[in-house]
Design a protein around this motif. Sequence first.
Motif, PDB file in Angstrom:
ATOM      1  N   ALA A  50       0.825  -1.212   0.000  1.00 48.12           N
ATOM      2  CA  ALA A  50       0.000   0.000   0.000  1.00 48.12           C
ATOM      3  C   ALA A  50       0.857   1.260   0.000  1.00 48.12           C
ATOM      4  O   ALA A  50       2.022   1.252   0.409  1.00 48.12           O
ATOM      5  N   LEU A  51       0.257   2.339  -0.474  1.00 48.82           N
ATOM      6  CA  LEU A  51       0.780   3.688  -0.259  1.00 48.82           C
ATOM      7  C   LEU A  51      -0.109   4.323   0.799  1.00 48.82           C
ATOM      8  O   LEU A  51      -1.334   4.344   0.659  1.00 48.82           O
ATOM      9  N   VAL A  52       0.502   4.828   1.863  1.00 51.85           N
ATOM     10  CA  VAL A  52      -0.267   5.351   2.993  1.00 51.85           C
ATOM     11  C   VAL A  52      -0.154   6.868   3.057  1.00 51.85           C
ATOM     12  O   VAL A  52       0.810   7.454   2.539  1.00 51.85           O
ATOM     13  N   PRO A  53      -1.130   7.539   3.664  1.00 47.95           N
ATOM     14  CA  PRO A  53      -1.101   9.010   3.729  1.00 47.95           C
ATOM     15  C   PRO A  53       0.138   9.534   4.456  1.00 47.95           C
ATOM     16  O   PRO A  53       0.552   8.993   5.489  1.00 47.95           O
ATOM     17  N   SER A  54       0.707  10.587   3.925  1.00 50.40           N
ATOM     18  CA  SER A  54       1.839  11.260   4.562  1.00 50.40           C
ATOM     19  C   SER A  54       1.346  12.033   5.786  1.00 50.40           C
ATOM     20  O   SER A  54       0.134  12.259   5.939  1.00 50.40           O
ATOM     21  N   PRO A  55       2.241  12.438   6.667  1.00 50.95           N
ATOM     22  CA  PRO A  55       1.822  13.157   7.869  1.00 50.95           C
ATOM     23  C   PRO A  55       0.938  14.365   7.542  1.00 50.95           C
ATOM     24  O   PRO A  55       1.274  15.189   6.701  1.00 50.95           O
ATOM     25  N   GLY A  56      -0.197  14.469   8.222  1.00 48.38           N
ATOM     26  CA  GLY A  56      -1.103  15.602   8.070  1.00 48.38           C
ATOM     27  C   GLY A  56      -2.089  15.497   6.919  1.00 48.38           C
ATOM     28  O   GLY A  56      -3.025  16.302   6.823  1.00 48.38           O
ATOM     29  N   ILE A  57      -1.932  14.521   6.038  1.00 51.97           N
ATOM     30  CA  ILE A  57      -2.773  14.445   4.838  1.00 51.97           C
ATOM     31  C   ILE A  57      -4.201  13.977   5.155  1.00 51.97           C
ATOM     32  O   ILE A  57      -5.168  14.403   4.514  1.00 51.97           O
ATOM     33  N   ASN A 157       1.968  17.849  -7.770  1.00 54.12           N
ATOM     34  CA  ASN A 157       2.731  18.585  -8.777  1.00 54.12           C
ATOM     35  C   ASN A 157       2.570  20.096  -8.612  1.00 54.12           C
ATOM     36  O   ASN A 157       3.516  20.856  -8.833  1.00 54.12           O
ATOM     37  N   ASP A 158       1.389  20.536  -8.218  1.00 57.11           N
ATOM     38  CA  ASP A 158       1.097  21.961  -8.045  1.00 57.11           C
ATOM     39  C   ASP A 158       1.019  22.287  -6.561  1.00 57.11           C
ATOM     40  O   ASP A 158       0.142  21.776  -5.850  1.00 57.11           O
ATOM     41  N   PRO A 159       1.903  23.139  -6.042  1.00 56.96           N
ATOM     42  CA  PRO A 159       1.890  23.445  -4.606  1.00 56.96           C
ATOM     43  C   PRO A 159       0.610  24.138  -4.142  1.00 56.96           C
ATOM     44  O   PRO A 159       0.284  24.116  -2.948  1.00 56.96           O
ATOM     45  N   ASN A 160      -0.113  24.750  -5.061  1.00 56.66           N
ATOM     46  CA  ASN A 160      -1.344  25.446  -4.676  1.00 56.66           C
ATOM     47  C   ASN A 160      -2.475  24.489  -4.333  1.00 56.66           C
ATOM     48  O   ASN A 160      -3.383  24.847  -3.577  1.00 56.66           O
ATOM     49  N   VAL A 161      -2.443  23.267  -4.895  1.00 61.08           N
ATOM     50  CA  VAL A 161      -3.535  22.323  -4.665  1.00 61.08           C
ATOM     51  C   VAL A 161      -3.636  21.927  -3.194  1.00 61.08           C
ATOM     52  O   VAL A 161      -4.705  22.084  -2.580  1.00 61.08           O
ATOM     53  N   PRO A 162      -2.591  21.426  -2.553  1.00 60.57           N
ATOM     54  CA  PRO A 162      -2.730  21.068  -1.134  1.00 60.57           C
ATOM     55  C   PRO A 162      -2.954  22.287  -0.240  1.00 60.57           C
ATOM     56  O   PRO A 162      -3.662  22.193   0.766  1.00 60.57           O
ATOM     57  N   PHE A 163      -2.378  23.409  -0.628  1.00 57.98           N
ATOM     58  CA  PHE A 163      -2.562  24.635   0.168  1.00 57.98           C
ATOM     59  C   PHE A 163      -4.035  25.037   0.179  1.00 57.98           C
ATOM     60  O   PHE A 163      -4.607  25.341   1.237  1.00 57.98           O
ATOM     61  N   GLU A 168      -2.104  22.272   4.691  1.00 60.89           N
ATOM     62  CA  GLU A 168      -0.960  22.917   5.348  1.00 60.89           C
ATOM     63  C   GLU A 168      -1.462  23.920   6.379  1.00 60.89           C
ATOM     64  O   GLU A 168      -1.315  25.131   6.213  1.00 60.89           O
ATOM     65  N   PRO A 169      -2.086  23.441   7.446  1.00 61.59           N
ATOM     66  CA  PRO A 169      -2.654  24.364   8.437  1.00 61.59           C
ATOM     67  C   PRO A 169      -1.593  25.282   9.040  1.00 61.59           C
ATOM     68  O   PRO A 169      -0.499  24.846   9.380  1.00 61.59           O
ATOM     69  N   VAL A 173       1.550  30.728   2.899  1.00 62.40           N
ATOM     70  CA  VAL A 173       1.813  30.557   1.466  1.00 62.40           C
ATOM     71  C   VAL A 173       2.045  29.070   1.216  1.00 62.40           C
ATOM     72  O   VAL A 173       2.397  28.320   2.134  1.00 62.40           O
ATOM     73  N   PRO A 174       1.836  28.595  -0.014  1.00 64.66           N
ATOM     74  CA  PRO A 174       2.059  27.176  -0.308  1.00 64.66           C
ATOM     75  C   PRO A 174       3.508  26.759  -0.077  1.00 64.66           C
ATOM     76  O   PRO A 174       4.441  27.515  -0.373  1.00 64.66           O
ATOM     77  N   THR A 175       3.682  25.560   0.435  1.00 68.11           N
ATOM     78  CA  THR A 175       5.021  24.994   0.578  1.00 68.11           C
ATOM     79  C   THR A 175       5.484  24.480  -0.778  1.00 68.11           C
ATOM     80  O   THR A 175       4.768  23.742  -1.451  1.00 68.11           O
ATOM     81  N   VAL A 176       6.683  24.889  -1.181  1.00 66.58           N
ATOM     82  CA  VAL A 176       7.249  24.474  -2.469  1.00 66.58           C
ATOM     83  C   VAL A 176       8.400  23.501  -2.206  1.00 66.58           C
ATOM     84  O   VAL A 176       9.288  23.773  -1.389  1.00 66.58           O
ATOM     85  N   THR A 177       8.367  22.367  -2.894  1.00 70.22           N
ATOM     86  CA  THR A 177       9.415  21.355  -2.768  1.00 70.22           C
ATOM     87  C   THR A 177      10.001  21.060  -4.152  1.00 70.22           C
ATOM     88  O   THR A 177       9.393  21.413  -5.173  1.00 70.22           O
ATOM     89  N   PRO A 178      11.151  20.407  -4.212  1.00 67.45           N
ATOM     90  CA  PRO A 178      11.775  20.157  -5.526  1.00 67.45           C
ATOM     91  C   PRO A 178      11.315  18.871  -6.214  1.00 67.45           C
ATOM     92  O   PRO A 178      11.949  18.428  -7.183  1.00 67.45           O
TER      93      PRO A 178
END
Length: 207
Positions: A50-57, A157-163, A168-169, A173-178
């Motif tokens: 399985a793929l499980v939810p990441s922390p906070g998801i 792929n888009d940092p705005n979607v989870p924000f 991201e309580p 601003v959205p968190t940006v990762t590489p």
Amino acid sequence: MRFTNNLRRRAVTWATAGVAVTAVAGALSLTAASAAPVTSARHSGAFSFALVPSPGIKSCLPHAGGRVTIIPGSQNDTMEVSIFGMPANADFDLFVIQQPNKPFGVSWYQTDVNADRHGFGHATVRGVFDVETFSVSPGGTTTFGPTHQYHLGLWFNDPNVPFNLGCEPGATVPTVTPFNGEQNAGIQVVNTAQFPVNAGPLSHVHR
């Protein structure tokens, strides 16, 4: 004489019926063999997890998850990745990583996985996804020795979607990762943290 002829006719009839029965039995045998499930030797070592939810998801995507099956081959492996419970029509990026959670360690970009309007997505990737998976940099801009990567992680792929979903309580601003091709992805959504850090699911796959 008439009695003898009758016996002969009956003998021919019985013989013909016997041949017919044998033929039908043979046909049924072939049909049954054709209908029987066939197990391919190349699937004998398949490993699913399985793929499980990441922390906070879970707070923003309570049903997010996925399923992976790795099918070993003679030269490389096939990885089937499915995701579910995702935002409709959202795009994601899959990486093979050293550690399931931060700081993730050595990471290797594999594929895009795009969710449909129901939040489901699928991708097939071919490469080395087993106990022999590793990266090494003998020199250059970065130097490190052979390092195994046995975990998987999937990023927005888009940092705005989870924000915008509230994943991201407290963030302003959205968190940006590489973790995409342009190095401006969002946060991680699912991973393989149910496995130990040093014994991720890929370490269970053997060719």
